[in-house]
Design a protein around this motif. Sequence first.
Motif, PDB file in Angstrom:
ATOM      1  N   LEU A 191     -67.844  54.689  74.642  1.00  0.00           N
ATOM      2  CA  LEU A 191     -66.845  54.619  73.579  1.00  0.00           C
ATOM      3  C   LEU A 191     -67.106  53.437  72.657  1.00  0.00           C
ATOM      4  N   ARG A 192     -67.548  52.317  73.227  1.00  0.00           N
ATOM      5  CA  ARG A 192     -67.844  51.134  72.406  1.00  0.00           C
ATOM      6  C   ARG A 192     -69.083  51.345  71.544  1.00  0.00           C
ATOM      7  N   ALA A 193     -70.062  52.100  72.062  1.00  0.00           N
ATOM      8  CA  ALA A 193     -71.345  52.239  71.376  1.00  0.00           C
ATOM      9  C   ALA A 193     -71.293  53.195  70.192  1.00  0.00           C
ATOM     10  N   SER A 194     -70.392  54.163  70.215  1.00  0.00           N
ATOM     11  CA  SER A 194     -70.382  55.167  69.149  1.00  0.00           C
ATOM     12  C   SER A 194     -68.963  55.644  68.872  1.00  0.00           C
ATOM     13  N   SER A 195     -68.694  55.848  67.603  1.00  0.00           N
ATOM     14  CA  SER A 195     -67.391  56.399  67.209  1.00  0.00           C
ATOM     15  C   SER A 195     -67.436  57.919  67.148  1.00  0.00           C
ATOM     16  N   ASN A 196     -68.596  58.513  67.429  1.00  0.00           N
ATOM     17  CA  ASN A 196     -68.748  59.968  67.344  1.00  0.00           C
ATOM     18  C   ASN A 196     -68.403  60.692  68.634  1.00  0.00           C
ATOM     19  N   VAL A 197     -68.317  59.968  69.748  1.00  0.00           N
ATOM     20  CA  VAL A 197     -68.084  60.625  71.024  1.00  0.00           C
ATOM     21  C   VAL A 197     -66.608  60.591  71.395  1.00  0.00           C
ATOM     22  N   HIS A 198     -66.104  61.696  71.877  1.00  0.00           N
ATOM     23  CA  HIS A 198     -64.745  61.803  72.409  1.00  0.00           C
ATOM     24  C   HIS A 198     -64.858  62.208  73.878  1.00  0.00           C
ATOM     25  N   PHE A 199     -63.995  61.640  74.710  1.00  0.00           N
ATOM     26  CA  PHE A 199     -63.980  61.986  76.127  1.00  0.00           C
ATOM     27  C   PHE A 199     -62.685  62.726  76.460  1.00  0.00           C
ATOM     28  N   LEU A 200     -62.828  63.837  77.183  1.00  0.00           N
ATOM     29  CA  LEU A 200     -61.690  64.583  77.712  1.00  0.00           C
ATOM     30  C   LEU A 200     -61.892  64.701  79.215  1.00  0.00           C
ATOM     31  N   LEU A 201     -60.992  64.096  79.986  1.00  0.00           N
ATOM     32  CA  LEU A 201     -61.137  64.035  81.434  1.00  0.00           C
ATOM     33  C   LEU A 201     -60.013  64.806  82.104  1.00  0.00           C
ATOM     34  N   THR A 202     -60.268  65.292  83.325  1.00  0.00           N
ATOM     35  CA  THR A 202     -59.192  65.791  84.170  1.00  0.00           C
ATOM     36  C   THR A 202     -59.204  64.993  85.467  1.00  0.00           C
ATOM     37  N   SER A 203     -58.024  64.666  85.946  1.00  0.00           N
ATOM     38  CA  SER A 203     -57.925  63.843  87.151  1.00  0.00           C
ATOM     39  C   SER A 203     -56.521  63.972  87.725  1.00  0.00           C
ATOM     40  N   ARG A 204     -56.396  63.723  89.016  1.00  0.00           N
ATOM     41  CA  ARG A 204     -55.064  63.720  89.632  1.00  0.00           C
ATOM     42  C   ARG A 204     -54.364  62.383  89.423  1.00  0.00           C
ATOM     43  N   GLU A 205     -55.077  61.412  88.825  1.00  0.00           N
ATOM     44  CA  GLU A 205     -54.445  60.171  88.396  1.00  0.00           C
ATOM     45  C   GLU A 205     -55.190  59.643  87.176  1.00  0.00           C
ATOM     46  N   ALA A 206     -54.501  58.827  86.377  1.00  0.00           N
ATOM     47  CA  ALA A 206     -55.093  58.294  85.155  1.00  0.00           C
ATOM     48  C   ALA A 206     -56.099  57.188  85.479  1.00  0.00           C
ATOM     49  N   LEU A 207     -57.011  56.919  84.540  1.00  0.00           N
ATOM     50  CA  LEU A 207     -57.985  55.858  84.729  1.00  0.00           C
ATOM     51  C   LEU A 207     -57.394  54.485  84.449  1.00  0.00           C
ATOM     52  N   ARG A 208     -56.352  54.428  83.606  1.00  0.00           N
ATOM     53  CA  ARG A 208     -55.699  53.166  83.222  1.00  0.00           C
ATOM     54  C   ARG A 208     -56.675  52.248  82.497  1.00  0.00           C
ATOM     55  N   LEU A 209     -57.360  52.787  81.492  1.00  0.00           N
ATOM     56  CA  LEU A 209     -58.293  52.012  80.684  1.00  0.00           C
ATOM     57  C   LEU A 209     -57.718  51.814  79.281  1.00  0.00           C
ATOM     58  N   PRO A 210     -58.122  50.755  78.579  1.00  0.00           N
ATOM     59  CA  PRO A 210     -57.679  50.576  77.191  1.00  0.00           C
ATOM     60  C   PRO A 210     -58.092  51.768  76.332  1.00  0.00           C
ATOM     61  N   GLY A 211     -57.185  52.226  75.507  1.00  0.00           N
ATOM     62  CA  GLY A 211     -57.472  53.334  74.610  1.00  0.00           C
ATOM     63  C   GLY A 211     -57.253  54.706  75.214  1.00  0.00           C
ATOM     64  N   GLU A 212     -56.951  54.768  76.511  1.00  0.00           N
ATOM     65  CA  GLU A 212     -56.753  56.065  77.162  1.00  0.00           C
ATOM     66  C   GLU A 212     -55.397  56.653  76.798  1.00  0.00           C
ATOM     67  N   ALA A 213     -55.389  57.924  76.410  1.00  0.00           N
ATOM     68  CA  ALA A 213     -54.153  58.670  76.202  1.00  0.00           C
ATOM     69  C   ALA A 213     -53.989  59.634  77.366  1.00  0.00           C
ATOM     70  N   VAL A 214     -52.897  59.510  78.089  1.00  0.00           N
ATOM     71  CA  VAL A 214     -52.655  60.355  79.260  1.00  0.00           C
ATOM     72  C   VAL A 214     -51.828  61.566  78.855  1.00  0.00           C
ATOM     73  N   TYR A 215     -52.347  62.754  79.162  1.00  0.00           N
ATOM     74  CA  TYR A 215     -51.605  63.986  78.915  1.00  0.00           C
ATOM     75  C   TYR A 215     -51.172  64.528  80.264  1.00  0.00           C
ATOM     76  N   LEU A 216     -49.875  64.482  80.534  1.00  0.00           N
ATOM     77  CA  LEU A 216     -49.335  64.952  81.814  1.00  0.00           C
ATOM     78  C   LEU A 216     -49.127  66.462  81.756  1.00  0.00           C
ATOM     79  N   LEU A 217     -49.832  67.174  82.606  1.00  0.00           N
ATOM     80  CA  LEU A 217     -49.710  68.633  82.654  1.00  0.00           C
ATOM     81  C   LEU A 217     -48.673  69.022  83.698  1.00  0.00           C
ATOM     82  N   ARG A 218     -47.609  69.613  83.220  1.00  0.00           N
ATOM     83  CA  ARG A 218     -46.511  70.001  84.103  1.00  0.00           C
ATOM     84  C   ARG A 218     -46.777  71.373  84.720  1.00  0.00           C
ATOM     85  N   PRO A 219     -46.096  71.700  85.814  1.00  0.00           N
ATOM     86  CA  PRO A 219     -46.224  73.040  86.410  1.00  0.00           C
ATOM     87  C   PRO A 219     -45.670  74.108  85.476  1.00  0.00           C
ATOM     88  N   LEU A 220     -45.903  75.369  85.833  1.00  0.00           N
ATOM     89  CA  LEU A 220     -45.350  76.480  85.071  1.00  0.00           C
ATOM     90  C   LEU A 220     -43.839  76.541  85.239  1.00  0.00           C
TER      91      LEU A 220
END
Length: 506
Positions: A249-278
């Motif tokens: 992320l620091r090296a290039s402004s062209n890359v975007h990261f989309l992650l899935t996880s059972r917990e957030a990474l808690r890094l600067p700049g991270e936006a957490v999207y909470l996926l709720r059940p149906l």
Amino acid sequence: MTMIEKKPVAGVFFFGPYRLNAVERTLVREGSKVILGSRAFDLLVALVQRQGAVLSRRELMEFAWSGLSVEDSNVRVQIARLRREIGCGDNGIRYIASVSGRGYSFVAPVEWSEEGPPQSVRVEGSYGLPPLLKRALGREDNVVELSQALRERRFVTVVGAGGVGKTTLVTLVAHRLPDFPRIYFVDLGTLEAGALINDAVASAIGVPSTDEDTQAGITDRLSGAPTLMILDNCEHVIDAVAELVQPALRASSNVHFLLTSREALRLPGEAVYLLRPLGAPPHTGRLTAKQALFWPAVELFMERAADGGHHQPLGDEQAATVAAICRRLDGNPLAIELVASRVGAYGLDRVAELLDDRLSLCWRGSRNAVPRHQTVEAMLDWSYALLSEKSQKVLHRLSVFSGEFSLDAAAAVAGGDDIGPSDISGAIVDLVDKSLLAFQGGTGPARLKLLGITRTYAALKLAESDENTRIRGKHALLRMQNFPQRAFSGKVPFADTRHRPAQPLF
């Protein structure tokens, strides 16, 4: 010296915005033909056909000047011309790399098709992305929201419980986004150690194994055209993922990261999207089949029940039972699919009866699913293994609560000589972060609740332990101590929310 196959490979190669047909000897960029000299074209074909391999000048000469005696400098001149014509180096995009003392390597990702060019840039620039599902019930709003989040933020992590549909959601979004010429999808779920992440990502994006610094090679590859890097199932290697994401992320402004996880990474700049059940019908009284089928959890249940051999339509007399099952499964899509698949064999009432039994945790789903998604038990084993020993014990002990409970009640039952107040607080934070325990909404004192399938799993773990009797005794004593409150306030301290709306505790 390894000989390169002189006969061109039939079909079409795709890299970046280019389509290369070696048989027809055409190179097309965004609908326009790129004119190359015959030697430069031959060198491009040789490099693309051996993508990722280092080809010596002698090998390239044999391919492009077969039977002729030429100087080594001819290769260097033609490579320089080829790089210029295809824009190698423009805006940080790299196609052909020089490997000191060895030769050249085509380092951009390459896809090949024997059926001709794809119909859209999306397919042309996607690598490893799972096929698009026809539909995902109840997720249209999530697709819109997550797509918008990706346009506004460069680093988004989709967080939710196991089986809630995180991979399905990011796949839907990736197939619909027109913003990224390149999309890479890497499933980290099969990795046993974080040390393997760089190699897995490098392999997926086409970074040659000859690179001495794999991290630098990854960062360089991702710094070209606008790129979406999807890393799926990050929770068990979360520290190593953080070490990969931040430098890129620091090296290039062209890359975007989309992650899935059972917990957030808690890094600067991270936006957490909470996926709720149906969504599932609330327990508010009589429910008709038509009303029940408005809810995506019920619709999914009936579809999967039909797939499993249950061909009776949902009637008004079964609507309440199906709704109760979906609530009991907390609207978790994977759990709903696995349970519904047994309705044909067991019957609806028997399936509802067995939800608290280990048998329901072991019902298998698709044989093609990854092992952690083949049963509910395997799904929960995956999360359970990520917990510390103290968090595991607290999870076991909290399973005695059938509904909502307060923080004080949790401390009273789960605490002891081996687990102090600070341990209880830390374990609760850990369980919430890993999507195993939920804070309930509303006003007043904070209340917690174990997800239904998680409670069943934890209760079985407690029953197998040597503290089952002691913990259940502490819970019974706590209930007895709070009977006077029930008498004066009319509140039910330990409401069973499977059968009636939960009420405030303590």
